[in-house]
Design an enzyme around this catalytic site. Structure first.
Site, PDB file in Angstrom:
ATOM      1  N   HIS A 171      -3.534   2.313 -24.513  1.00  0.00           N
ATOM      2  CA  HIS A 171      -4.645   1.979 -25.420  1.00  0.00           C
ATOM      3  C   HIS A 171      -4.041   1.681 -26.785  1.00  0.00           C
ATOM      4  O   HIS A 171      -3.120   2.378 -27.217  1.00  0.00           O
ATOM      5  CB  HIS A 171      -5.610   3.176 -25.570  1.00  0.00           C
ATOM      6  CG  HIS A 171      -6.537   3.016 -26.733  1.00  0.00           C
ATOM      7  ND1 HIS A 171      -7.716   2.313 -26.641  1.00  0.00           N
ATOM      8  CD2 HIS A 171      -6.422   3.407 -28.035  1.00  0.00           C
ATOM      9  CE1 HIS A 171      -8.296   2.299 -27.831  1.00  0.00           C
ATOM     10  NE2 HIS A 171      -7.534   2.953 -28.688  1.00  0.00           N
ATOM     11  N   TYR A 210     -14.587   6.918 -26.427  1.00  0.00           N
ATOM     12  CA  TYR A 210     -15.013   5.605 -25.915  1.00  0.00           C
ATOM     13  C   TYR A 210     -16.525   5.396 -26.056  1.00  0.00           C
ATOM     14  O   TYR A 210     -17.102   4.599 -25.306  1.00  0.00           O
ATOM     15  CB  TYR A 210     -14.593   5.451 -24.454  1.00  0.00           C
ATOM     16  CG  TYR A 210     -13.131   5.075 -24.280  1.00  0.00           C
ATOM     17  CD1 TYR A 210     -12.639   3.849 -24.728  1.00  0.00           C
ATOM     18  CD2 TYR A 210     -12.235   5.929 -23.650  1.00  0.00           C
ATOM     19  CE1 TYR A 210     -11.299   3.492 -24.565  1.00  0.00           C
ATOM     20  CE2 TYR A 210     -10.891   5.586 -23.479  1.00  0.00           C
ATOM     21  CZ  TYR A 210     -10.440   4.361 -23.940  1.00  0.00           C
ATOM     22  OH  TYR A 210      -9.118   4.004 -23.773  1.00  0.00           O
ATOM     23  N   LYS A 263      -1.627   6.079 -21.277  1.00  0.00           N
ATOM     24  CA  LYS A 263      -2.681   6.599 -20.400  1.00  0.00           C
ATOM     25  C   LYS A 263      -2.090   7.355 -19.192  1.00  0.00           C
ATOM     26  O   LYS A 263      -0.900   7.214 -18.876  1.00  0.00           O
ATOM     27  CB  LYS A 263      -3.576   5.437 -19.958  1.00  0.00           C
ATOM     28  CG  LYS A 263      -4.350   4.788 -21.111  1.00  0.00           C
ATOM     29  CD  LYS A 263      -5.316   3.716 -20.588  1.00  0.00           C
ATOM     30  CE  LYS A 263      -6.130   3.090 -21.699  1.00  0.00           C
ATOM     31  NZ  LYS A 263      -7.101   2.078 -21.181  1.00  0.00           N
ATOM     32  N   ASN A 269      -4.561   0.730 -16.971  1.00  0.00           N
ATOM     33  CA  ASN A 269      -3.789  -0.322 -17.647  1.00  0.00           C
ATOM     34  C   ASN A 269      -2.752   0.240 -18.626  1.00  0.00           C
ATOM     35  O   ASN A 269      -2.330  -0.432 -19.553  1.00  0.00           O
ATOM     36  CB  ASN A 269      -4.726  -1.355 -18.301  1.00  0.00           C
ATOM     37  CG  ASN A 269      -5.638  -0.740 -19.339  1.00  0.00           C
ATOM     38  OD1 ASN A 269      -5.596   0.458 -19.583  1.00  0.00           O
ATOM     39  ND2 ASN A 269      -6.462  -1.568 -19.959  1.00  0.00           N
ATOM     40  N   GLU A 325      -9.970   6.250 -35.037  1.00  0.00           N
ATOM     41  CA  GLU A 325      -9.243   6.824 -33.897  1.00  0.00           C
ATOM     42  C   GLU A 325      -8.126   7.763 -34.352  1.00  0.00           C
ATOM     43  O   GLU A 325      -7.882   8.798 -33.718  1.00  0.00           O
ATOM     44  CB  GLU A 325      -8.702   5.693 -33.022  1.00  0.00           C
ATOM     45  CG  GLU A 325      -9.833   4.911 -32.356  1.00  0.00           C
ATOM     46  CD  GLU A 325      -9.361   3.726 -31.531  1.00  0.00           C
ATOM     47  OE1 GLU A 325      -8.143   3.467 -31.456  1.00  0.00           O
ATOM     48  OE2 GLU A 325     -10.236   3.049 -30.946  1.00  0.00           O
TER      49      GLU A 325
HETATM   50  P1  GDP Z   1      -8.837  -2.619 -24.788  1.00  0.00           P
HETATM   51  O1  GDP Z   1      -9.125  -2.585 -26.270  1.00  0.00           O
HETATM   52  O2  GDP Z   1      -7.962  -3.770 -24.371  1.00  0.00           O
HETATM   53  O3  GDP Z   1      -8.326  -1.297 -24.247  1.00  0.00           O
HETATM   54  O4  GDP Z   1     -10.221  -2.900 -24.047  1.00  0.00           O
HETATM   55  P2  GDP Z   1     -11.715  -2.393 -24.308  1.00  0.00           P
HETATM   56  O5  GDP Z   1     -11.851  -1.663 -25.624  1.00  0.00           O
HETATM   57  O6  GDP Z   1     -12.629  -3.558 -24.067  1.00  0.00           O
HETATM   58  O7  GDP Z   1     -11.974  -1.361 -23.109  1.00  0.00           O
HETATM   59  C1  GDP Z   1     -11.469  -0.056 -23.152  1.00  0.00           C
HETATM   60  C2  GDP Z   1     -10.888   0.271 -21.803  1.00  0.00           C
HETATM   61  O8  GDP Z   1     -11.945   0.239 -20.838  1.00  0.00           O
HETATM   62  C3  GDP Z   1      -9.862  -0.744 -21.292  1.00  0.00           C
HETATM   63  O9  GDP Z   1      -8.549  -0.501 -21.739  1.00  0.00           O
HETATM   64  C4  GDP Z   1      -9.987  -0.584 -19.791  1.00  0.00           C
HETATM   65  O10 GDP Z   1      -9.217   0.538 -19.328  1.00  0.00           O
HETATM   66  C5  GDP Z   1     -11.456  -0.283 -19.613  1.00  0.00           C
HETATM   67  N1  GDP Z   1     -12.191  -1.524 -19.303  1.00  0.00           N
HETATM   68  C6  GDP Z   1     -12.536  -2.523 -20.136  1.00  0.00           C
HETATM   69  N2  GDP Z   1     -13.213  -3.509 -19.500  1.00  0.00           N
HETATM   70  C7  GDP Z   1     -13.306  -3.105 -18.222  1.00  0.00           C
HETATM   71  C8  GDP Z   1     -13.899  -3.662 -17.054  1.00  0.00           C
HETATM   72  O11 GDP Z   1     -14.476  -4.760 -17.077  1.00  0.00           O
HETATM   73  N3  GDP Z   1     -13.778  -2.938 -15.904  1.00  0.00           N
HETATM   74  C9  GDP Z   1     -13.155  -1.732 -15.853  1.00  0.00           C
HETATM   75  N4  GDP Z   1     -13.083  -1.072 -14.687  1.00  0.00           N
HETATM   76  N5  GDP Z   1     -12.579  -1.171 -16.934  1.00  0.00           N
HETATM   77  C10 GDP Z   1     -12.650  -1.841 -18.106  1.00  0.00           C
END
Ligand code: GDP
Length: 135
Positions: free
Chosen positions: A115, A49, A9, A112, A126
């Site tokens: 991905h 997303y 990222k 973070n 994807e």
């Molecule tokens: P991943 O599969 O671990 O990347 O997580 P997810 O698919 O649930 O979410 C996609 C991305 O959205 C994550 O990598 C984070 O950057 C962001 N994200 C997920 N949950 C949160 C949240 O509760 N708050 C915020 N600010 N960002 C989030």
């Protein structure tokens, strides 16, 4: 052999962490079969997303992902989806296990650093999204 999609990222690209992160991926035994530095458009980030549309963090996430270049890769290996998720660590870097990529490099839950596809179905979607020619 399984394929999965991996993205370094913008936060990690900006801080010159591409090489260190790719070393961790390669050392885990995953093979890089596609790699491209891409600046995603807002539209691409929204579509990528789409499953998070409506969630409170969605706008912030797509703004962030389209704010600066990412490194988008297809990785291949045995059990690649699960293996890559395990080396990335938990979504929130403060909760990620020591030694994982997000624990080492992540700044916060938005920035973070990486991905990784979360299932083989997501991986297929994807990979096709960015590299339609990959089988
Ligand atoms: P991943 O599969 O671990 O990347 O997580 P997810 O698919 O649930 O979410 C996609 C991305 O959205 C994550 O990598 C984070 O950057 C962001 N994200 C997920 N949950 C949160 C949240 O509760 N708050 C915020 N600010 N960002 C989030």
């Amino acid at each position: 052999m399984e394929k999965t999609l991996f993205i370094i990222k913008p936060d990690a690209v900006k801080r010159n962490r591409i090489g260190r992160i790719l070393s961790m991926v390669e050392e885990a035994g995953l093979k890089i079969i596609r790699l491209s530095l891409m600046h995603l458009s807002r539209e691409q980030a929204c579509e990528f997303y789409a499953m998070h549309r409506g969630k409170e963090f969605y706008e912030k996430l797509v703004d962030y992902m389209s704010s600066a270049p990412c490194v988008v890769c297809v990785l291949e290996g045995n059990d690649a989806v699960k293996l890559l998720r395990s080396i990335c660590g938990a979504t929130d870097p403060t909760l990620a296990a020591p030694g994982t990529i997000r624990s080492e490099f992540g700044i916060n839950i938005t920035m973070n650093s990486v991905h990784a596809s979360d299932s083989s179905e997501s991986a297929k979607r994807e990979v096709k999204f960015f590299f339609p020619e990959v089988e």
